[in-house]
Motif scaffolding. Structure first.
Motif, mmCIF file in Angstrom:
data_model
loop_
_atom_site.group_PDB
_atom_site.id
_atom_site.type_symbol
_atom_site.label_atom_id
_atom_site.label_comp_id
_atom_site.label_asym_id
_atom_site.label_seq_id
_atom_site.Cartn_x
_atom_site.Cartn_y
_atom_site.Cartn_z
ATOM 1 N N ARG A 89 0.884 -1.261 0.074
ATOM 2 C CA ARG A 89 0.076 0.156 -0.152
ATOM 3 C C ARG A 89 0.769 1.252 -0.205
ATOM 4 N NH1 ARG A 89 -3.801 0.687 4.466
ATOM 5 N NH2 ARG A 89 -4.326 2.703 3.147
ATOM 6 N N ILE A 133 1.523 -1.549 5.774
ATOM 7 C CA ILE A 133 0.811 -2.679 6.695
ATOM 8 C C ILE A 133 1.488 -3.180 7.770
ATOM 9 C CG2 ILE A 133 -0.615 -4.737 6.373
ATOM 10 C CD1 ILE A 133 -1.077 -4.260 3.330
ATOM 11 N N PRO A 134 1.040 -3.233 8.723
ATOM 12 C CA PRO A 134 1.821 -4.021 9.753
ATOM 13 C C PRO A 134 2.247 -5.507 9.476
ATOM 14 C CG PRO A 134 0.136 -3.023 10.919
ATOM 15 C CD PRO A 134 -0.130 -2.783 9.377
ATOM 16 N N GLY A 169 2.917 -8.060 11.281
ATOM 17 C CA GLY A 169 2.029 -9.018 11.799
ATOM 18 C C GLY A 169 1.031 -9.385 10.971
ATOM 19 N N VAL A 170 0.359 -8.195 10.475
ATOM 20 C CA VAL A 170 -0.780 -8.618 9.405
ATOM 21 C C VAL A 170 -0.508 -9.576 8.400
ATOM 22 C CG1 VAL A 170 -2.565 -7.857 7.998
ATOM 23 C CG2 VAL A 170 -2.100 -6.834 10.285
#
Lengths: 340, 338
Positions: free
Chosen positions: B307, B312-313, B315-316
């Motif tokens: 993105r 985006i973290p 972990g995700v």
């Protein structure tokens, strides 16, 4: 006492528990009767202590809370005992399947997409129905996929459910991390179960759902007792294992989803209730353990609320206290007895 | 290895796979590491570096932010994968890692406790408290697991996850009471976004633990054969288990302090390595470490580019990729064993 009679009748699945010729503490019927009496006393205590102002108003408000507690106690107690019978294991609860994760994900996604004000203003009936449909649909999909097919392993299914739960949780925490702190505040309340002041329509609907699910369990009581012998033995004795487990699992997921959608996620409450019921009922038969679990659930919720309100002076956070106690109880259980 | 999952022992089939995997890791690691250095919102290109710029901006950015980030991605990936491997040897079960046994949740609780009781404590101290809690968590889990019947392989992680869920609920309860819930969910969500020079050095402690694991590798292999077998071979079973527990707890705590929770990594990487080269720990340790590093580097790069310019973290991303891989491993195995 009308309440006592009602509780006894409703929860002992129609059997007159105390009308036996001889009274002995070893008789599960007597034990259940005593439990029902305790519930009756607690209900009376809860209704009539410290009434501020109009009695009728207090009865109405408190009646709703008691009804919500009854629905949750029956749903959680019965579903956990059924789940233990299906999985042949007494330290699991149906909620590890990712129900709470899914519930939070739905709520978070709604706030994330539509904003907190829309979330608060939304029709609770629509939210409730949506939560229920998604949660039951999810578990049934998982179930038919992993248990209905050739693999048919309950533990494998649970593990896949948990993996998906972790996946939901990472999505949830990502969305939560991007929320405005004020919007997040709205969400924190959905993350913890709240038993007081339930919505009347939802309460009635949940009660009907749970009652129907319980009624569906009644003709299966004998089969459930056979299931405790283990899968091979049950099949040997003529139980159509796959079909029965399918039906039971569907009932469990309806009950868990109904209670979660009504009051929010409750993870470990069922664990305390079911294990106390096994010890207390004095019988392994589901005709006794199921109502015992429901009644013990009532005792825990009502007693806990009374202690919190009357003795400690803060209400509302009962579910958190019960979760806490449930966690400690679980640790005690596994460290003492092992994971059987 | 009876209790452990597919230990394929046909060397003829394994050798070509091993070579390919070795080449892949050997090429991917440096390529990804270099790519990781030059990907980001601010322009840091090799050309800009050579040029020097007016005040050497690119170079200082590289040293302050990019290098720490890349180094910590490599160390976190390698050490978490090793922690998973050792956990699997200790429990003799392929489906465990610190995240599925409650260790991570215990360590998080430790972090929260130190945050609340001693707010002024330096990060090193917080990590120590987290490690102690992680140690307690490992101990509790190992005690619990001793009671599980050996044949029910999948039950072990189920019990561990229940344990983690309970500790997590306690943590959430405390955080809710103290109004720390959102900040808790923020720092426990795995991410390298805040990594800077001066804030990542704690992962080197995890690297030390990797070295310890490396030195003790043979002992862990023997432990993986079971307690009786290990004792018969003259091994001090309890001491090796204790070393393993410390390694796992310290790695978990160090990673938690620097990057937060990273799910599935310790689960997926050792399983894949085991499919490729089998269960000899001494032989598989470098592979596990290398593949772990590649995995985290790749996910971190994805997290930064998907993105762009937002992030985006990690972990995700790891959660999604890891969940997919883990499901594949589970169902692949499940179709054979059940």
């Amino acid at each position: 006492m009308r309440t006592e009679l009602e509780a006894g009748q409703a929860d002992a699945s129609g059997r007159p528990a105390t009308r036996r010729p001889r009274f002995s503490w070893a008789d599960p019927g007597v034990r259940l009767g005593v439990l029902a009496a305790v519930v009756g006393v607690l209900v009376a205590l809860y209704f009539f202590t410290d009434v501020p102002g109009s009695l009728a108003f207090a009865l109405k408000v408190r009646g709703l809370t008691v009804a919500a507690m009854a629905v949750v106690a029956v749903a959680v107690g019965v579903s956990t005992v059924l789940f233990h019978t299906i999985t042949q294991n007494r330290i699991l609860t149906p909620s590890i399947m990712g129900f709470d994760a899914l519930y939070l994900l739905i709520a978070t996604a709604l706030v994330f997409v539509f904003g907190a004000t829309a979330f608060l203003r939304a029709d609770p009936l629509v939210l409730w129905t949506g939560q229920l449909v998604v949660m039951v649909g999810f578990s049934m999909l998982l179930f038919t996929w992993l248990f209905g097919g050739r693999r048919r392993s309950i533990h494998l299914m649970l593990l896949v459910g948990i993996v998906l739960g972790t996946f939901f949780r990472s999505l949830t925490s990502w969305m939560q991390a991007m929320l405005d702190p004020l919007e997040y505040q709205v969400l924190t309340d959905t993350a913890f179960a709240s038993l007081t002041r339930p919505d009347e329509t939802l309460l009635a609907l949940s009660a009907v759902l749970v009652a129907v699910a319980c009624a569906a369990v009644v003709p299966l009581l004998g089969t459930l007792d056979v299931l405790t012998l283990g899968e091979p033995a049950a099949i040997g004795l003529g139980v159509r294992h796959r079909r029965v487990v399918m039906v039971l699992f569907a009932l469990v997921s309806v009950m868990v989803a109904a209670s979660t959608a009504l009051v929010g996620p409750i993870l470990f409450f069922g664990l305390i209730v079911a294990n106390l019921a096994y010890t207390y009922a004095g019988s392994f038969r589901h005709a006794w353990t199921l109502p015992a679990a429901a009644l013990i659930g009532m005792v825990c919720l009502l007693g806990g609320q009374l202690v919190l309100e009357q003795l400690l002076g803060f209400g509302g956070s009962l579910s958190m206290v019960i979760e806490f106690a449930g966690g400690l109880f679980f640790l005690f259980l596994v460290l003492r007895k092992g994971a059987r | 290895m009876t209790a452990l999952a597919p230990a394929t022992s046909t060397p003829a089939r394994i050798r070509p796979r091993r070579t390919w995997a070795g080449v892949l890791i050997g090429v991917a690691l440096p390529v990804l590491a270099v790519a990781s250095l030059f990907i980001g919102v601010s322009e840091v290109s090799p050309a800009a570096l050579l040029e020097g710029g007016p005040d050497g901006d690119a170079a200082s950015l590289l040293l302050l932010s990019r290098v720490p980030r890349t180094v910590s991605a490599v160390l976190v990936g390698a050490s978490l994968a090793i922690a998973g491997l050792i956990m699997q040897m200790l429990v003799r079960n392929r489906f465990v890692e610190p995240g599925t046994t409650g260790v991570t949740e215990f360590a998080t609780l430790g972090m929260l406790v130190s945050l609340v009781l001693w707010p002024g404590m330096p990060v090193f101290g917080k990590m120590g408290v987290a490690a102690i809690f992680g140690l307690v968590g490992t101990w509790v889990f190992l005690r619990v697991i001793r009671q599980v019947p050996v044949r029910q392989l999948v039950l072990v992680p189920l019990v561990g996850i229940m344990l983690g869920g309970i500790v997590g609920a306690v943590t959430a309860f405390v955080a809710y009471r103290l109004d720390l819930l959102q900040s808790l969910s923020q720092w426990s969500l795995g991410s390298f976004a805040t990594i800077m020079q001066g804030r990542y050095e704690y992962v080197w402690i995890a690297a030390v633990m990797v070295v310890v694991a490396w030195v003790a590798a043979d002992r862990f292999s023997v432990i993986g054969l079971g307690e009786e077998f290990a004792v018969n071979l003259g091994l001090d079973y309890r001491r090796v288990v204790a070393i393993g527990m410390v390694v796992i707890a310290v790695i978990t705590a160090a990673v938690l302090v620097t990057a937060g929770m990273i799910p599935f990594l310790g689960l997926v990487v050792p399983n894949i390595v085991s499919l490729i080269i089998g269960d000899n720990v001494r032989r598989s340790i470098p592979w596990v470490a290398g593949l772990g590093a590649v995995f985290v580097l790749a996910c971190d790069i994805l997290a930064r580019t998907l993105r762009f310019p937002y992030e985006i973290p990690l972990g995700v991303v790891v959660g999604i990729v890891g969940a997919g891989l883990f499901l594949w491993l589970l169902l692949r195995r499940g179709s054979r064993a059940h």
